[in-house]
Write an enzyme that holds these catalytic residues in place. Structure first.
Site, PDB file in Angstrom:
ATOM      1  N   GLN A 162       0.871  -1.436   0.127  1.00 46.50           N
ATOM      2  CA  GLN A 162       0.293  -0.513   0.381  1.00 46.50           C
ATOM      3  C   GLN A 162       0.569   1.395  -0.344  1.00 46.50           C
ATOM      4  O   GLN A 162       0.425   2.511  -0.460  1.00 46.50           O
ATOM      5  CB  GLN A 162      -0.942   0.013   1.048  1.00 46.50           C
ATOM      6  CG  GLN A 162      -1.819   1.269   1.307  1.00 46.50           C
ATOM      7  CD  GLN A 162      -2.718   1.313   1.949  1.00 46.50           C
ATOM      8  OE1 GLN A 162      -3.912   2.802   2.473  1.00 46.50           O
ATOM      9  NE2 GLN A 162      -3.531   0.177   2.947  1.00 46.50           N
ATOM     10  N   LEU A 171       8.430  -8.634 -14.996  1.00 44.36           N
ATOM     11  CA  LEU A 171      10.523  -8.729 -15.032  1.00 44.36           C
ATOM     12  C   LEU A 171      10.807  -9.331 -14.098  1.00 44.36           C
ATOM     13  O   LEU A 171      10.498  -8.883 -12.941  1.00 44.36           O
ATOM     14  CB  LEU A 171      10.858  -7.410 -15.071  1.00 44.36           C
ATOM     15  CG  LEU A 171      11.880  -6.801 -15.985  1.00 44.36           C
ATOM     16  CD1 LEU A 171      11.814  -7.313 -17.179  1.00 44.36           C
ATOM     17  CD2 LEU A 171      12.111  -5.763 -16.026  1.00 44.36           C
ATOM     18  N   LYS A 219      15.411  -9.808 -11.355  1.00 42.11           N
ATOM     19  CA  LYS A 219      17.080 -10.767 -10.654  1.00 42.11           C
ATOM     20  C   LYS A 219      18.336 -11.363 -11.420  1.00 42.11           C
ATOM     21  O   LYS A 219      18.660 -12.210 -11.185  1.00 42.11           O
ATOM     22  CB  LYS A 219      16.379 -11.784  -9.266  1.00 42.11           C
ATOM     23  CG  LYS A 219      16.312 -10.992  -8.199  1.00 42.11           C
ATOM     24  CD  LYS A 219      15.790 -12.090  -7.092  1.00 42.11           C
ATOM     25  CE  LYS A 219      15.911 -11.284  -5.681  1.00 42.11           C
ATOM     26  NZ  LYS A 219      15.296 -12.182  -4.340  1.00 42.11           N
ATOM     27  N   ASN A 231       9.043   0.377  -2.705  1.00 43.37           N
ATOM     28  CA  ASN A 231       9.447   0.404  -1.174  1.00 43.37           C
ATOM     29  C   ASN A 231       9.186  -1.181  -0.712  1.00 43.37           C
ATOM     30  O   ASN A 231       8.616  -1.616  -0.257  1.00 43.37           O
ATOM     31  CB  ASN A 231       7.763   0.419  -0.468  1.00 43.37           C
ATOM     32  CG  ASN A 231       7.211  -0.080  -0.675  1.00 43.37           C
ATOM     33  OD1 ASN A 231       6.682  -0.474  -2.002  1.00 43.37           O
ATOM     34  ND2 ASN A 231       6.046  -0.543  -0.160  1.00 43.37           N
ATOM     35  N   LYS A 258      10.785  -4.726   8.443  1.00 38.40           N
ATOM     36  CA  LYS A 258      10.367  -5.042   8.035  1.00 38.40           C
ATOM     37  C   LYS A 258       9.132  -4.874   8.692  1.00 38.40           C
ATOM     38  O   LYS A 258       8.759  -4.672   9.656  1.00 38.40           O
ATOM     39  CB  LYS A 258      10.115  -6.388   7.135  1.00 38.40           C
ATOM     40  CG  LYS A 258      10.942  -6.934   6.625  1.00 38.40           C
ATOM     41  CD  LYS A 258       9.741  -8.094   5.758  1.00 38.40           C
ATOM     42  CE  LYS A 258      11.782  -8.409   4.944  1.00 38.40           C
ATOM     43  NZ  LYS A 258      11.188  -9.801   4.074  1.00 38.40           N
ATOM     44  N   TYR A 312       4.593  -2.800   8.307  1.00 39.07           N
ATOM     45  CA  TYR A 312       3.267  -3.380   7.966  1.00 39.07           C
ATOM     46  C   TYR A 312       2.581  -1.549   8.593  1.00 39.07           C
ATOM     47  O   TYR A 312       2.720  -1.485   9.835  1.00 39.07           O
ATOM     48  CB  TYR A 312       2.402  -4.080   8.352  1.00 39.07           C
ATOM     49  CG  TYR A 312       2.853  -4.901   6.897  1.00 39.07           C
ATOM     50  CD1 TYR A 312       2.836  -5.005   5.795  1.00 39.07           C
ATOM     51  CD2 TYR A 312       3.373  -6.205   6.931  1.00 39.07           C
ATOM     52  CE1 TYR A 312       2.802  -6.109   4.748  1.00 39.07           C
ATOM     53  CE2 TYR A 312       3.898  -6.887   6.435  1.00 39.07           C
ATOM     54  CZ  TYR A 312       3.828  -7.185   5.341  1.00 39.07           C
ATOM     55  OH  TYR A 312       4.005  -8.080   4.083  1.00 39.07           O
ATOM     56  N   GLU A 313       1.687  -1.544   7.963  1.00 36.97           N
ATOM     57  CA  GLU A 313       1.159  -0.668   9.088  1.00 36.97           C
ATOM     58  C   GLU A 313       0.737  -0.048  10.428  1.00 36.97           C
ATOM     59  O   GLU A 313       1.366   0.644  10.887  1.00 36.97           O
ATOM     60  CB  GLU A 313      -0.951  -0.415   7.962  1.00 36.97           C
ATOM     61  CG  GLU A 313      -2.072   0.002   8.447  1.00 36.97           C
ATOM     62  CD  GLU A 313      -1.671   1.968   7.889  1.00 36.97           C
ATOM     63  OE1 GLU A 313      -1.513   1.868   7.848  1.00 36.97           O
ATOM     64  OE2 GLU A 313      -1.563   2.745   9.434  1.00 36.97           O
ATOM     65  N   ASP A 333       0.559   3.455   5.830  1.00 35.36           N
ATOM     66  CA  ASP A 333       0.407   3.494   4.769  1.00 35.36           C
ATOM     67  C   ASP A 333       0.264   4.462   3.536  1.00 35.36           C
ATOM     68  O   ASP A 333       1.472   4.747   2.666  1.00 35.36           O
ATOM     69  CB  ASP A 333       0.143   2.753   3.916  1.00 35.36           C
ATOM     70  CG  ASP A 333       0.634   0.972   5.057  1.00 35.36           C
ATOM     71  OD1 ASP A 333       1.244   1.042   4.922  1.00 35.36           O
ATOM     72  OD2 ASP A 333      -0.047  -0.191   4.506  1.00 35.36           O
ATOM     73  N   GLY A 393      -7.785  23.255  21.808  1.00 36.27           N
ATOM     74  CA  GLY A 393      -8.984  24.171  22.865  1.00 36.27           C
ATOM     75  C   GLY A 393     -10.471  24.174  22.578  1.00 36.27           C
ATOM     76  O   GLY A 393     -11.052  24.186  23.220  1.00 36.27           O
ATOM     77  N   GLN A 394     -11.308  23.474  21.401  1.00 33.21           N
ATOM     78  CA  GLN A 394     -12.446  22.875  21.506  1.00 33.21           C
ATOM     79  C   GLN A 394     -12.682  21.618  21.856  1.00 33.21           C
ATOM     80  O   GLN A 394     -12.466  20.677  21.538  1.00 33.21           O
ATOM     81  CB  GLN A 394     -12.570  23.030  19.888  1.00 33.21           C
ATOM     82  CG  GLN A 394     -12.949  24.379  20.007  1.00 33.21           C
ATOM     83  CD  GLN A 394     -11.175  24.764  19.040  1.00 33.21           C
ATOM     84  OE1 GLN A 394     -11.032  26.141  19.240  1.00 33.21           O
ATOM     85  NE2 GLN A 394     -10.236  23.616  17.995  1.00 33.21           N
ATOM     86  N   GLN A 413     -16.648  24.804  20.104  1.00 33.59           N
ATOM     87  CA  GLN A 413     -16.476  25.836  19.972  1.00 33.59           C
ATOM     88  C   GLN A 413     -16.193  26.724  20.973  1.00 33.59           C
ATOM     89  O   GLN A 413     -17.639  27.418  21.317  1.00 33.59           O
ATOM     90  CB  GLN A 413     -16.378  27.247  18.439  1.00 33.59           C
ATOM     91  CG  GLN A 413     -14.787  26.433  17.291  1.00 33.59           C
ATOM     92  CD  GLN A 413     -15.586  27.108  16.749  1.00 33.59           C
ATOM     93  OE1 GLN A 413     -16.802  27.105  16.035  1.00 33.59           O
ATOM     94  NE2 GLN A 413     -14.521  27.247  15.266  1.00 33.59           N
TER      95      GLN A 413
END
Ligand code: CAO
Length: 416
Positions: free
Chosen positions: A17, A72, A75, A96, A137, A139-140, A169, A249-250, A273
């Protein structure tokens, strides 16, 4: 209509991702993105969580639109040769892979820079170079834990919690896209490519910067007045999980509306607010609160903020989340219904703006995806289908100068 990134050729060596989200964005804006995939299998997400047998999974189609697919085996020596040709005429390579994979393949930054000094090499890794975890390695959810999101998300009496939003990700991919565009502008000035690296931990932390703000405030004064723990609960020496509290601040909270007993999403988010206090009191039919010293200021309200939220829930009890927002919007109160994915998928405004789009696909039929969240006055990014595995292999090889016979001979390194 010509698109700003037309003429920019990108080798997309990404998977899952984080990387694909980055290159998809650049493809929407006109870049020629060639996704290089391993023959036979391709990006692992083509097969993950399939909902239609023998058709690419939505996980893949929703992150790889507008791209070409070149299979492709990079290697094998012949595959490396093809890749080298592609590198010589591309502007950007994005990857990645796990740490060290590109080096092991024989394409270190030094080698890539030697092959094409003008090329930008952009990488996503879990941790930044030189970090004591840079061999991991990631992950998310790992990134959400490492970047400070998990320790600060959820409720104080529950465990660290993962957000459904892809903070590790897609967020990292967006950071990388900014880095690539910056390096492209830099190249216009210097004529040189450069290495652009973004780590998932850093990208998560960047979105958690208000929590780093809070850590410093906590260390100085010992409490955080906008958190539900204030003033009745305890603070330790680390930023606590604040449930659904507003981060600025709200004060705000997720509040029940009509039907919450059976519908888990019959809620709105309600924000108090400071300057909207008077309209809120009017909307709730509580005009006596406007000048009451126990309610008048944000500071005075904080000790009994949950009593105030309780009163608002009483007012909401006979209103659906949509009815409530329709009333509150007239009083300029920042609020929204808690929307489900089903509601978002069918939202006419999101369809009209191109944020939710239907895309025809050769094998799946039509699928729904999220279009560009960035809108331009002079360009409307069109979302086209993700490529089938190896769909453009012969076309890309021909564009690199390979003859029909050469392409036939390369069968072994490109076979789908
Ligand atoms: N031809 C031949 N080999 C290829 C190839 C091709 N076209 N494309 C990839 N490969 C090889 C790589 O060379 C590598 O081989 P080696 O490990 O033998 O050197 C291998 O395929 C890919 O390795 P990987 O480590 O990238 O893949 P993985 O499934 O083991 O790990 C992930 C996946 C995501 C954990 C890892 O890639 C990673 O940590 N990436 C960086 C962080 C990241 O982006 N994570 C986000 C993922 S989205 O949640």
């Amino acid at each position: 209509m010509s698109k700003p990134l037309e003429g920019i050729k990108i080798i997309d060596f990404t998977h899952v991702q984080a990387g694909p989200a980055c290159t998809q964005l650049l493809a929407w804006f006109g870049a020629d993105v060639i996704k290089v995939e391993r023959p036979g299998s391709g990006d692992v997400t083509r097969n993950q969580l399939r909902d239609i047998p023998d058709a690419d999974a939505l996980y893949f189609t929703m992150l790889n639109s507008n791209k070409k697919s070149l299979t492709l085996d990079t290697k094998k020596p012949e595959g490396k040769e093809v890749l080298e040709k592609l590198i010589r005429e591309s502007d950007v390579l994005v990857e990645n892979f796990g740490p060290g994979a590109l080096d092991r393949m024989g394409f270190s930054w030094e080698r890539l820079n030697e092959l094409n000094p003008k090329m930008i090499v952009a990488s996503v890794k879990g941790f930044s170079d030189g970090h004591h975890y840079d061999d991991l390695k990631v992950y998310e959810n790992v990134a959400q834990c490492a970047g400070g999101a998990a320790s600060t998300t959820g409720f104080w009496d529950g465990p660290p919690t993962i957000s459904a939003a892809a903070l590790g990700d897609s967020n990292t991919g967006m950071h990388l896209a900014i880095g690539i565009l910056t390096a492209l502008i830099g190249r216009d000035k210097t004529g040189k490519g450069q290495k652009v690296a973004v780590s998932m931990q850093d990208s998560v932390l960047n979105l958690c910067r208000v929590k780093l703000r809070d850590q410093q405030r906590l260390e100085r004064v010992g409490y955080l007045e906008e958190y539900p723990q204030y003033p009745h609960g305890e603070f330790s020496d680390v930023v606590p999980r604040g449930g659904n509290a507003g981060g600025g601040g709200q004060p705000g909270w997720v509040l029940k509306c009509k039907g919450w007993e059976t519908d888990p999403n019959a809620y709105i988010y309600f924000t108090i607010q400071g300057h909207a206090w008077e309209p809120i009191c009017k909307a709730l039919g509580k005009p006596e609160w406007i000048d009451d010293p126990a309610y008048k200021t944000a500071e005075a309200r904080q000790p009994h903020i949950f009593e105030i939220f309780g009163t608002i829930e009483g007012w909401l009890a006979d209103k659906t989340k949509f009815e409530a927002v329709d009333i509150l919007r007239k009083f300029d109160i920042p609020c929204a219904p808690v929307l489900t994915m089903k509601e978002l998928a069918n939202d006419p405004s999101l369809r009209a703006s191109g944020t939710i789009v239907e895309v025809p696909h050769k094998k799946r039929g039509t699928y729904l995806t999220v279009g560009s969240p960035i809108k331009f006055s002079d360009m409307k990014p069109e979302v086209t289908a993700s490529p089938l595995l190896g769909e453009h292999t012969d076309e890309v090889l021909a564009s690199l100068g390979y003859s029909r016979q050469d392409i036939f001979n390369l069968h072994e390194i490109k076979a789908v």
